[in-house]
Design an enzyme around this catalytic site. Structure first.
Site, short mmCIF file in Angstrom:
data_model
loop_
_atom_site.label_atom_id
_atom_site.label_comp_id
_atom_site.label_asym_id
_atom_site.label_seq_id
_atom_site.Cartn_x
_atom_site.Cartn_y
_atom_site.Cartn_z
N ASP A 1 -13.66 -4.32 -1.72
CA ASP A 1 -13.55 -4.20 -0.27
C ASP A 1 -14.91 -4.50 0.35
O ASP A 1 -15.89 -3.79 0.08
CB ASP A 1 -13.08 -2.81 0.13
N ASP B 1 0.86 -1.18 0.00
CA ASP B 1 0.00 0.00 0.00
C ASP B 1 0.90 1.23 0.00
O ASP B 1 1.76 1.39 0.88
CB ASP B 1 -0.90 0.02 1.23
#
Length: 258
Positions: free
Chosen positions: A137, A18
């Site tokens: 997600d 990330d």
């Protein structure tokens, strides 16, 4: 357009980086972000450990930072020999074309796919399904229903997770990266119940994400139906190396790449 179907492909171990402001970060439930290091250096370390792929997700991407992101992709392509996927701030075919031309093997869509589902079709038709991974997600709502979130897991949508996964596949995505927000960064293992239902409903490659902290978590995710397993924190914190996870999986009869 060719869709990659679950078959006898070897199970993959993917490391996720990330990215925020040019650095690798990690949080818990997408919050409490901590700095973990320099992207290219870490990616090369994971390749040496035996990672099958790397996923770079720019969690703070904006259009203004496009040139910086493309510069990073160019550098990654020069230093990495394993496939890598890049996501964050991709909103149209032009963005995707730039990333692929810069050296990325695949691009990942999340919020952009939710806002403009036809973009999935356009990418698959223009570049092939193998170039596109749609990241989803998911989090259970107050009624226990698996629900899709957007904008870095900050905004709830009206989409039910399993329905969205089927639409994503039907539109031409080659892979689905399914992240459990409830499990992300908790070290409690993957949402195997959700993985099992998703793998039964979908034919394309399914990547499990959110919650890994031990090699046994990888094993149960594969047993639940995942085609690949993605992890970040346990590798960034040097609790395990990719090679150790692969050795464990091999001993437990998972068909992995040596």
């Amino acid at each position: 357009m060719s869709i990659i179907i679950n078959s006898e492909l070897k199970s993959r171990i993917i490391v996720c980086l990330d990215i925020a402001n040019g650095r690798v970060v990690k949080g818990v439930n997408f919050e409490n972000i901590k700095d973990m290091g320099e992207p290219i250096e870490l990616a090369c370390q994971y390749e040496q450990q035996g990672a099958d792929e790397i996923v770079f997700l720019d969690i703070t991407a904006t259009q203004e930072k496009r040139s910086a992101a493309l510069n990073m992709v160019n550098k990654v392509a020069e230093n990495l020999s394993i496939p890598f996927t890049v996501g964050g701030g991709l909103n149209n075919l032009s963005d995707v074309n730039q990333y692929l031309n810069a050296g990325a093997d695949k691009v990942a869509l999340n919020t952009a796919a939710i806002k403009s589902p036809e973009l999935i079709n356009q990418i698959a038709d223009s570049f092939g399904s193998q170039s596109l991974c749609v990241a989803v997600d998911s989090k259970k709502d107050s009624n226990g229903v698996d629900t899709v979130f957007s904008n870095g897991a900050r905004e709830v949508t009206r989409l039910q997770t399993l329905n969205w996964l089927q639409e994503v596949e039907s539109r031409g995505a080659g892979e689905i990266l399914l992240t459990s927000i409830d499990r992300d960064g908790t070290n409690s293992g993957f949402d195997n119940e959700l993985l099992s239902r998703a793998s039964k409903n979908n034919r394309v490659q399914l990547i499990a994400s959110g919650g890994a902290s031990t090699p046994s978590h990888f094993l149960t995710a594969f047993q639940a139906g995942a085609d690949a397993v993605l992890a970040a924190g346990m590798f960034h914190r040097k609790e395990y190396e990719v090679s150790e996870v692969k050795a464990y999986l091999s001993k437990n009869s998972i068909n992995i790449r040596k």
